[in-house]
Design an enzyme around this catalytic site. Sequence first.
Site, PDB file in Angstrom:
ATOM      1  N   GLY A 130       0.764  -1.239   0.000  1.00 53.59           N
ATOM      2  CA  GLY A 130       0.000   0.000   0.000  1.00 53.59           C
ATOM      3  C   GLY A 130       0.793   1.286   0.000  1.00 53.59           C
ATOM      4  CG  ASP A 135       4.901  -2.123  -7.976  1.00 51.68           C
ATOM      5  OD1 ASP A 135       5.927  -2.217  -8.665  1.00 51.68           O
ATOM      6  OD2 ASP A 135       4.902  -2.188  -6.730  1.00 51.68           O
ATOM      7  CB  CYS A 153      11.356  -4.451  -7.140  1.00 53.50           C
ATOM      8  SG  CYS A 153      10.509  -5.933  -6.569  1.00 53.50           S
TER       9      CYS A 153
END
Length: 417
Positions: free
Chosen positions: A103, A168, A221
């Site tokens: 979040g 993401d 990532c």
Amino acid sequence: ALLGQEEAQKLFCSIEGEDAVKAFRLNRIKTDAEEFERSGAEIDRERVDFPPDADITKEEFPGSLACHHSGAIYMQDISAMSTVYAAEYKEGMKILDSCSAPGGKTAQLSALVGESGVVVANEYDRKRSRILQGNIERMGAKNTVVCNLDTAMLAEIYPETFDLVLCDAPCSGEGMFRKNERAVSEWSEENVVMCAERQREILNNVAKCVKCGGRLLYSTCTFSIEENEENVAWFLDTHPDFKLTRASEALTANTSDGICLENCAYDMTVCRRIYPHNSKGEGQFIALFERGGEENARKPERKKKTENNKPQREEIEAARRFLCENLTKETAGELKMLGNYVFIAPDIGLPPYNVLSAGVCVGECQKGRIIPHHQLFSAYGKDFKLKVLLDGGSEEAERYLRGEEISAEGHLESADG
């Protein structure tokens, strides 16, 4: 092979020989730099130039501090909090954060679009969606819907709806090697391939949610080109209504170019990469797309349920009275029921199921009276007619954070004096 011997050696040395940098971000929903400074919050911190509102810290247990419990700060990696600044924002925007747990980026987006904007935060994993819900409550976001859905369902519910969709995506986590030993132990070439395939499925689904003229922000990532530049090339090949566009000047100045692919028609240097050897954060990849075409005049609408009967109307009316009696100003948003709870919901249609929260939970109605929910105080605490204000370093605050009962005597303040 991708970076060259000299640059690669710097990356390897950083991963193997340096500790990950711990950082936090000021939560603009709750505070700003000046107010945070005046509060005298006792936390070790050093401001960084980019991204905005970021500090690095050497605090061993920042989660135990009052400023963390109150939602004034959010512990987040520097590179992760940099991602959202690829795009530009204005109040009133509608945003989908399609893979949003835990979040951090969701709360950033909620602050950037203001209370007039809407953020739909989705997380496929049920356990992680509960963590997401808890963080959104702590951060005091009023404009955020939290749901637990497959991205294919999001595409059906919200076709061409959002000004920005953040994807993401779950990845192989190579950028987290310095920070998380588990990311190293779980890595394999097979996992990279599996992640790349899953990312393509997610991208294909959430692209349908971007309205014409809107943006799609893709991030991972990890360092692998299979999950990054190769997925960007695949997406552009299969979605001709999208084009790769440049990230903001601020993000571009603080990141490295993407890696060019052989025999590729697209300029991958427009993509952005962050490496731990030249950033205070961990590894990150960022690509920003823009959708062309004209907006459809008519969009398919979901049928609204009509069984909101008299008992629900009574519960909503009880919540309305409670808010009028206890807050100094009216709340924005429509009062809606989710299960047994009343919410101050933002202006967007809700999925038919698996909605964990819609805006701010007022509380549960029992026998005509409202049992208030903690989220109401987190989001509207400053607007209560009666409130208790505690110094973060005081004995009373420490007792409260330990779960002990404290007296309001001497601390109670009234809006009318």
